[in-house]
Design a protein around this motif. Structure first.
Motif, PDB file in Angstrom:
ATOM      1  N   UNK A  93      69.240  31.951  72.910  1.00 47.08           N
ATOM      2  CA  UNK A  93      68.270  32.070  74.206  1.00 47.08           C
ATOM      3  C   UNK A  93      67.010  32.166  73.872  1.00 47.08           C
ATOM      4  N   UNK A  94      66.345  30.981  73.896  1.00 45.96           N
ATOM      5  CA  UNK A  94      65.065  30.917  73.356  1.00 45.96           C
ATOM      6  C   UNK A  94      64.106  30.262  74.659  1.00 45.96           C
ATOM      7  N   UNK A  95      62.925  30.538  74.856  1.00 44.25           N
ATOM      8  CA  UNK A  95      62.156  30.350  75.873  1.00 44.25           C
ATOM      9  C   UNK A  95      62.113  28.607  75.890  1.00 44.25           C
ATOM     10  N   UNK A  96      61.931  28.111  77.358  1.00 40.07           N
ATOM     11  CA  UNK A  96      61.781  26.697  77.280  1.00 40.07           C
ATOM     12  C   UNK A  96      62.966  25.827  76.819  1.00 40.07           C
ATOM     13  N   UNK A  97      64.209  26.459  76.869  1.00 38.86           N
ATOM     14  CA  UNK A  97      65.183  25.945  76.374  1.00 38.86           C
ATOM     15  C   UNK A  97      65.403  24.394  76.659  1.00 38.86           C
ATOM     16  N   UNK A  98      65.405  24.408  78.123  1.00 41.85           N
ATOM     17  CA  UNK A  98      65.812  23.039  78.605  1.00 41.85           C
ATOM     18  C   UNK A  98      64.675  21.944  77.953  1.00 41.85           C
ATOM     19  N   UNK A  99      63.479  22.246  77.884  1.00 41.64           N
ATOM     20  CA  UNK A  99      62.352  21.325  77.188  1.00 41.64           C
ATOM     21  C   UNK A  99      62.866  20.993  75.799  1.00 41.64           C
ATOM     22  N   UNK A 100      63.168  22.014  75.060  1.00 38.14           N
ATOM     23  CA  UNK A 100      63.783  21.615  73.365  1.00 38.14           C
ATOM     24  C   UNK A 100      64.989  20.771  73.471  1.00 38.14           C
ATOM     25  N   UNK A 101      65.739  21.165  74.441  1.00 37.13           N
ATOM     26  CA  UNK A 101      67.077  20.255  74.696  1.00 37.13           C
ATOM     27  C   UNK A 101      66.849  18.793  74.858  1.00 37.13           C
ATOM     28  N   UNK A 102      65.760  18.665  75.621  1.00 39.55           N
ATOM     29  CA  UNK A 102      65.216  17.357  76.005  1.00 39.55           C
ATOM     30  C   UNK A 102      64.566  16.715  74.705  1.00 39.55           C
ATOM     31  N   UNK A 103      63.933  17.356  73.880  1.00 40.57           N
ATOM     32  CA  UNK A 103      63.103  17.031  72.750  1.00 40.57           C
ATOM     33  C   UNK A 103      64.146  16.593  71.741  1.00 40.57           C
ATOM     34  N   UNK A 104      65.183  17.514  71.479  1.00 42.00           N
ATOM     35  CA  UNK A 104      65.970  16.985  70.424  1.00 42.00           C
ATOM     36  C   UNK A 104      67.047  15.989  70.743  1.00 42.00           C
ATOM     37  N   UNK A 105      67.411  15.877  72.234  1.00 39.95           N
ATOM     38  CA  UNK A 105      68.289  14.679  72.537  1.00 39.95           C
ATOM     39  C   UNK A 105      67.752  13.466  72.756  1.00 39.95           C
ATOM     40  N   UNK A 106      66.207  13.354  72.783  1.00 33.93           N
ATOM     41  CA  UNK A 106      65.494  11.998  72.869  1.00 33.93           C
ATOM     42  C   UNK A 106      65.756  11.147  72.001  1.00 33.93           C
ATOM     43  N   UNK A 107      65.983  11.211  70.607  1.00 28.98           N
ATOM     44  CA  UNK A 107      65.984  10.298  69.621  1.00 28.98           C
ATOM     45  C   UNK A 107      67.235   9.488  69.783  1.00 28.98           C
ATOM     46  N   UNK A 108      68.262   9.999  70.338  1.00 25.60           N
ATOM     47  CA  UNK A 108      69.776   9.513  70.599  1.00 25.60           C
ATOM     48  C   UNK A 108      69.448   8.394  71.674  1.00 25.60           C
ATOM     49  N   UNK A 109      68.221   8.298  72.624  1.00 24.00           N
ATOM     50  CA  UNK A 109      68.044   7.501  73.571  1.00 24.00           C
ATOM     51  C   UNK A 109      67.611   6.192  72.901  1.00 24.00           C
ATOM     52  N   UNK A 110      67.027   6.247  71.693  1.00 19.46           N
ATOM     53  CA  UNK A 110      66.618   5.220  70.799  1.00 19.46           C
ATOM     54  C   UNK A 110      67.428   4.309  70.204  1.00 19.46           C
ATOM     55  N   UNK A 111      67.329   3.105  69.921  1.00 22.71           N
ATOM     56  CA  UNK A 111      68.392   2.374  69.353  1.00 22.71           C
ATOM     57  C   UNK A 111      68.023   2.498  67.900  1.00 22.71           C
ATOM     58  N   UNK A 112      69.206   2.058  66.788  1.00 21.31           N
ATOM     59  CA  UNK A 112      68.957   2.109  65.457  1.00 21.31           C
ATOM     60  C   UNK A 112      67.857   1.444  65.032  1.00 21.31           C
ATOM     61  N   UNK A 113      67.474   0.216  65.626  1.00 23.33           N
ATOM     62  CA  UNK A 113      66.731  -0.828  65.315  1.00 23.33           C
ATOM     63  C   UNK A 113      65.182   0.011  65.412  1.00 23.33           C
ATOM     64  N   UNK A 114      64.943   0.397  66.829  1.00 19.52           N
ATOM     65  CA  UNK A 114      63.649   1.269  66.687  1.00 19.52           C
ATOM     66  C   UNK A 114      63.521   2.267  65.927  1.00 19.52           C
ATOM     67  N   UNK A 115      64.559   3.148  65.651  1.00 15.75           N
ATOM     68  CA  UNK A 115      64.577   4.098  64.724  1.00 15.75           C
ATOM     69  C   UNK A 115      64.086   3.755  63.156  1.00 15.75           C
ATOM     70  N   UNK A 116      64.865   2.610  62.901  1.00 19.42           N
ATOM     71  CA  UNK A 116      64.536   2.129  61.595  1.00 19.42           C
ATOM     72  C   UNK A 116      63.223   1.662  61.318  1.00 19.42           C
ATOM     73  N   UNK A 117      62.694   0.875  62.490  1.00 19.71           N
ATOM     74  CA  UNK A 117      61.289   0.364  62.465  1.00 19.71           C
ATOM     75  C   UNK A 117      60.240   1.452  62.076  1.00 19.71           C
ATOM     76  N   UNK A 118      60.449   2.530  62.687  1.00 19.26           N
ATOM     77  CA  UNK A 118      59.537   3.817  62.554  1.00 19.26           C
ATOM     78  C   UNK A 118      59.784   4.477  61.248  1.00 19.26           C
ATOM     79  N   UNK A 119      60.869   4.783  60.674  1.00 19.71           N
ATOM     80  CA  UNK A 119      61.238   5.285  59.405  1.00 19.71           C
ATOM     81  C   UNK A 119      61.016   4.401  58.266  1.00 19.71           C
ATOM     82  N   UNK A 120      60.945   3.147  58.482  1.00 22.45           N
ATOM     83  CA  UNK A 120      60.519   2.336  57.470  1.00 22.45           C
ATOM     84  C   UNK A 120      59.069   2.600  57.160  1.00 22.45           C
ATOM     85  N   UNK A 121      58.254   2.911  57.771  1.00 19.36           N
ATOM     86  CA  UNK A 121      56.838   3.077  57.801  1.00 19.36           C
ATOM     87  C   UNK A 121      56.747   4.708  57.176  1.00 19.36           C
ATOM     88  N   UNK A 122      57.275   5.445  57.905  1.00 15.40           N
ATOM     89  CA  UNK A 122      57.212   6.857  57.011  1.00 15.40           C
ATOM     90  C   UNK A 122      58.096   6.939  55.836  1.00 15.40           C
TER      91      UNK A 122
END
Length: 294
Positions: free
Chosen positions: A95-124
């Motif tokens: 039970x942390x504060x702003x739980x719904x916001x944290x859930x959205x932040x943690x779930x957001x990467x799943x909305x991205x395709x592996x292609x987009x993830x790979x392009x970003x992490x290739x630079x990282x």
């Protein structure tokens, strides 16, 4: 007929499409894998050779390397996503504060395709060091932590472990949602009864909550396992078709479209299907037995 015929007519198009485009094409793939059709230009369908392609491929060094890479990726990805997802769910469950916001932040990467993830992490995961560093290595350089600079996916020994980091980042939020639902599904009465019996908070989780999360853990293991065994787009978007990050799916691609060897490509695809079945079929059997008992 009035009871079952309308339902059958409703689902029959889906049954036909799945039978043709899933199981029919799987059968065709296995058929090609059992022939000597090693030239896609030839018009002949190929002669039946049985399991010769399935056994002969193990003599190729590249196949053994791709299997080893897939195993390393699977272990790191599945283990990392399970641990991180469980830990995030544990924090949310407290039970942390702003739980719904944290859930959205943690779930957001799943909305991205592996292609987009790979392009970003290739630079990282840029492998440059020192003044030529980029991405995370450059951040380490600015912080005076040059000792943490790494070759990432270009490392000859643990490059596939680094390749699993973007996948963990993308899927851990989804695993968190699964475990959080499992945590919230444990009745509070069971927790209070364990505390009344003298259990500490750690013992409550160990002896009450974690055993009740076994179905969730199994489901997460199945989902992550079959994703890791057929990974392709993430690897290609990060490193391309390099031997140092070769996995069975990229080997299959090069066998079919670069080497023009349909039989070898179908053989590799068959191994991928069989490896995924190792995860999925036991789960389906367990789920069916559980449904019959209930």
């Amino acid at each position: 007929m009035r009871r079952w015929l309308p339902g059958l007519l409703l689902v029959s198009p889906s049954i036909i499409l799945i039978a043709v485009f899933v199981y029919g094409l799987l059968g065709w793939n296995f058929r090609v894998a059992m022939t000597d059709k090693h030239d896609e230009i030839a018009e002949i369908p190929g002669h039946f050779v049985g399991l010769a392609n399935f056994t002969g491929i193990w003599s190729e060094e590249r196949w053994g390397l791709s299997v080893r890479h897939a195993l390393v990726f699977t272990v790191v990805f599945v283990g990392g996503a399970l641990v991180l997802g469980w830990f995030l769910a544990f924090l949310m469950e407290k039970g942390i504060r702003a739980e719904s916001g944290f859930r959205a932040v943690y779930l957001f990467p799943m909305a991205i395709s592996f292609i987009a993830t790979g392009v970003v992490w290739r630079w990282l995961m840029n492998s440059g060091t020192g003044e030529h560093a980029g991405g995370l290595n450059r951040l380490f350089h600015y912080l005076g932590l040059d000792v943490l600079q790494w070759q990432w996916f270009r490392d000859p020994d643990w490059g596939m472990a680094a390749m699993a980091i973007p996948a963990i980042w993308q899927m851990s939020g989804y695993i968190m949602a699964l475990f959080l639902a499992g945590f919230r599904g444990v009745p509070e009465e069971l927790r209070e009864a364990a505390r009344v019996d003298g259990c500490s908070e750690w013992q409550v989780y160990r002896h009450v909550i974690l055993p009740m999360l076994r179905p969730v853990t199994l489901s997460a293991l199945i989902i992550l396992g079959h994703i890791s065994l057929k990974v392709f787009d993430l690897v290609v978007s990060v490193s391309g078709k390099q031997i140092i990050t070769d996995v069975p799916a990229t080997f299959m691609w090069t066998a079919v479209y670069d080497s023009h060897d349909p039989a070898k490509g179908a053989t590799i695809a068959s191994y991928i299907v069989l490896s995924v079945a190792v995860f999925v079929v036991p789960y389906l059997i367990w789920n069916a037995r559980k449904g019959n008992r209930s």
